[in-house]
Motif scaffolding. Structure first.
Motif, PDB file in Angstrom:
ATOM      1  N   PHE A  83       1.959  -0.474  -4.560  1.00 29.19           N
ATOM      2  CA  PHE A  83       2.044  -0.077  -3.161  1.00 29.19           C
ATOM      3  C   PHE A  83       3.486  -0.139  -2.662  1.00 29.19           C
ATOM      4  N   GLY A  84       3.960   0.975  -2.135  1.00 24.71           N
ATOM      5  CA  GLY A  84       5.315   1.036  -1.602  1.00 24.71           C
ATOM      6  C   GLY A  84       6.404   1.054  -2.651  1.00 24.71           C
ATOM      7  N   GLY A  85       6.022   1.130  -3.921  1.00 21.46           N
ATOM      8  CA  GLY A  85       7.006   1.257  -4.989  1.00 21.46           C
ATOM      9  C   GLY A  85       7.744   0.006  -5.377  1.00 21.46           C
ATOM     10  N   LEU A  86       7.477  -1.111  -4.707  1.00 22.20           N
ATOM     11  CA  LEU A  86       8.240  -2.335  -4.959  1.00 22.20           C
ATOM     12  C   LEU A  86       7.414  -3.492  -5.508  1.00 22.20           C
ATOM     13  N   GLN A  87       6.178  -3.603  -5.070  1.00 21.64           N
ATOM     14  CA  GLN A  87       5.412  -4.826  -5.328  1.00 21.64           C
ATOM     15  C   GLN A  87       5.210  -5.112  -6.809  1.00 21.64           C
ATOM     16  N   GLU A  88       5.081  -4.072  -7.605  1.00 27.28           N
ATOM     17  CA  GLU A  88       4.802  -4.279  -9.027  1.00 27.28           C
ATOM     18  C   GLU A  88       5.802  -3.561  -9.923  1.00 27.28           C
ATOM     19  N   LEU A  89       6.971  -3.242  -9.396  1.00 24.35           N
ATOM     20  CA  LEU A  89       7.962  -2.519 -10.183  1.00 24.35           C
ATOM     21  C   LEU A  89       8.605  -3.462 -11.194  1.00 24.35           C
ATOM     22  N   ARG A  90       8.379  -3.213 -12.448  1.00 22.83           N
ATOM     23  CA  ARG A  90       8.861  -4.089 -13.510  1.00 22.83           C
ATOM     24  C   ARG A  90      10.374  -3.957 -13.701  1.00 22.83           C
ATOM     25  N   GLY A  91      10.989  -5.084 -14.005  1.00 18.67           N
ATOM     26  CA  GLY A  91      12.397  -5.079 -14.378  1.00 18.67           C
ATOM     27  C   GLY A  91      13.365  -4.742 -13.265  1.00 18.67           C
ATOM     28  N   LEU A  92      12.957  -4.915 -12.013  1.00 18.95           N
ATOM     29  CA  LEU A  92      13.875  -4.642 -10.901  1.00 18.95           C
ATOM     30  C   LEU A  92      14.778  -5.861 -10.723  1.00 18.95           C
ATOM     31  N   ASN A  93      15.912  -5.833 -11.388  1.00 12.96           N
ATOM     32  CA  ASN A  93      16.804  -6.991 -11.413  1.00 12.96           C
ATOM     33  C   ASN A  93      18.048  -6.774 -10.546  1.00 12.96           C
ATOM     34  N   LYS A  94      17.841  -6.097  -9.421  1.00 16.14           N
ATOM     35  CA  LYS A  94      18.922  -5.866  -8.464  1.00 16.14           C
ATOM     36  C   LYS A  94      18.461  -6.349  -7.090  1.00 16.14           C
ATOM     37  N   PRO A  95      19.387  -6.825  -6.260  1.00 13.40           N
ATOM     38  CA  PRO A  95      18.990  -7.326  -4.932  1.00 13.40           C
ATOM     39  C   PRO A  95      18.467  -6.219  -4.029  1.00 13.40           C
ATOM     40  N   VAL A  96      17.423  -6.565  -3.274  1.00 14.66           N
ATOM     41  CA  VAL A  96      16.855  -5.658  -2.284  1.00 14.66           C
ATOM     42  C   VAL A  96      16.856  -6.364  -0.929  1.00 14.66           C
ATOM     43  N   ILE A  97      17.531  -5.777   0.040  1.00  9.53           N
ATOM     44  CA  ILE A  97      17.568  -6.282   1.413  1.00  9.53           C
ATOM     45  C   ILE A  97      16.568  -5.480   2.231  1.00  9.53           C
ATOM     46  N   VAL A  98      15.725  -6.173   2.986  1.00  7.18           N
ATOM     47  CA  VAL A  98      14.786  -5.497   3.875  1.00  7.18           C
ATOM     48  C   VAL A  98      15.256  -5.700   5.309  1.00  7.18           C
ATOM     49  N   ALA A  99      15.459  -4.606   6.024  1.00  9.37           N
ATOM     50  CA  ALA A  99      15.880  -4.661   7.423  1.00  9.37           C
ATOM     51  C   ALA A  99      14.679  -4.259   8.281  1.00  9.37           C
ATOM     52  N   VAL A 100      14.023  -5.266   8.861  1.00  8.94           N
ATOM     53  CA  VAL A 100      12.793  -5.035   9.620  1.00  8.94           C
ATOM     54  C   VAL A 100      13.162  -4.646  11.051  1.00  8.94           C
ATOM     55  N   ASN A 101      12.935  -3.390  11.377  1.00  7.55           N
ATOM     56  CA  ASN A 101      13.399  -2.835  12.645  1.00  7.55           C
ATOM     57  C   ASN A 101      12.330  -2.767  13.722  1.00  7.55           C
ATOM     58  N   GLY A 102      11.164  -3.374  13.473  1.00  3.60           N
ATOM     59  CA  GLY A 102      10.104  -3.330  14.471  1.00  3.60           C
ATOM     60  C   GLY A 102       8.836  -3.961  13.948  1.00  3.60           C
ATOM     61  N   ILE A 103       7.693  -3.397  14.302  1.00  2.00           N
ATOM     62  CA  ILE A 103       6.399  -3.940  13.886  1.00  2.00           C
ATOM     63  C   ILE A 103       6.291  -3.924  12.366  1.00  2.00           C
ATOM     64  N   CYS A 104       5.933  -5.073  11.830  1.00  3.75           N
ATOM     65  CA  CYS A 104       5.842  -5.256  10.377  1.00  3.75           C
ATOM     66  C   CYS A 104       4.531  -5.973  10.102  1.00  3.75           C
ATOM     67  N   CYS A 105       3.521  -5.231   9.698  1.00  2.00           N
ATOM     68  CA  CYS A 105       2.210  -5.872   9.562  1.00  2.00           C
ATOM     69  C   CYS A 105       1.456  -5.309   8.360  1.00  2.00           C
ATOM     70  N   GLY A 106       0.415  -6.018   7.969  1.00  2.00           N
ATOM     71  CA  GLY A 106      -0.413  -5.578   6.857  1.00  2.00           C
ATOM     72  C   GLY A 106       0.400  -5.317   5.610  1.00  2.00           C
ATOM     73  N   GLY A 107       0.190  -4.152   5.023  1.00  2.00           N
ATOM     74  CA  GLY A 107       0.945  -3.788   3.830  1.00  2.00           C
ATOM     75  C   GLY A 107       2.431  -3.681   4.076  1.00  2.00           C
TER      76      GLY A 107
END
Length: 259
Positions: A83-107
């Motif tokens: 889901f969303g391309g990130l949760q189960e992406l294998r071998g992602l060994n680079k930093p990911v910054i999430v910038a939450v710009n508003g409502i962030c709920c559920g998935g």
């Protein structure tokens, strides 16, 4: 219209979820996101990613219920990376910054939890409202009690109650709160800082943290000392390892190449 906008700034890869009116994710969007983050993972020139949403009201409410009502099954193939391309992406060994710009709920909250560092606008809010629609926040049920105090996580999961940005920061759900007009400026500054750092060290850190999560301390440490982590072995045989030592001895900033 493409629901995902991307931009490359040097070694930084920006990904913006852009699906009016709420940035909800349907199957097609999830699959595109998987392809996008796979490209980020596999491109040696890209070192850090920023994930955010378009607009100022929604980061992401998660699963697109209107699409589900139209036939998108919740248990369908979300594409590479889950889901969303990130949760189960294998071998992602680079930093990911999430910038939450508003409502962030559920998935959407589950997606944010897939990042490494979370910055939030001061008006951002967070919740897991699945309980109210008779479904389970599966990824959050696994991740959230490991990220914030157990009782707070369980309250969110069992009641679906909303928390604001200050409370999210108090429990350690987010790293930092910014005024909304400074959110992306701060995210980009942090991304630039990370992009100038040692990519092979970051890769080793991410693999160790990920693999060691459910291991005993000594077992994880033994895997490191016995060269059983691919990223650690690559780091210790790299030009960057030599460059780091030379730069320290010569009292200068190192030049990292990722080799």
């Amino acid at each position: 219209m493409n629901p995902i906008r991307t931009e490359i700034r040097g070694h930084v890869f920006e990904v913006t979820l852009d699906r009016p009116n709420a940035n909800a994710i349907d199957l097609a969007t999830s699959r595109i996101m998987g392809e996008v983050f796979t490209c980020f993972r596999d491109d040696p020139e890209l070192r850090v990613a920023i994930l955010t949403g378009s607009g100022e009201k929604f980061f992401c409410p998660g699963w697109d219920l209107k699409a589900a009502a139209g036939g998108d099954a919740v248990d369908s193939d979300y594409g590479v990376g889950g889901f969303g391309g990130l949760q189960e992406l294998r071998g992602l060994n680079k930093p990911v910054i999430v910038a939450v710009n508003g409502i962030c709920c559920g998935g959407g909250l589950e997606l944010a939890l897939s990042g490494d560092i979370i910055l939030a606008a001061d008006h951002a809010t967070f919740a897991l409202p699945e309980i109210r629609s008779g479904t389970v926040a599966d990824a959050a049920s696994i991740k959230l009690p490991k990220r914030i105090p157990y009782h707070i996580a369980m309250e969110m999961l069992l009641t679906g109650r909303w928390i604001d940005a200050p409370e999210a920061a108090r429990w350690g759900l987010v790293n930092r709160i910014l005024p909304s007009d400074r959110l992306m400026t701060a995210a980009r500054a942090l991304a630039d800082e990370l992009a100038s750092g040692p990519p092979l060290v970051f890769a080793a850190i991410k693999e160790i943290v990920r693999e060691a999560e459910d291991m005993k301390f000594q077992d994880a440490l033994n895997r490191i000392t016995k060269s059983q982590f691919e990223t650690v072995e690559k780091l210790y045989r790299s030009e960057d390892q030599i460059e780091g030592a030379r730069a320290f001895a010569e009292k200068r900033d190192p030049v990292w190449t990722g080799r």
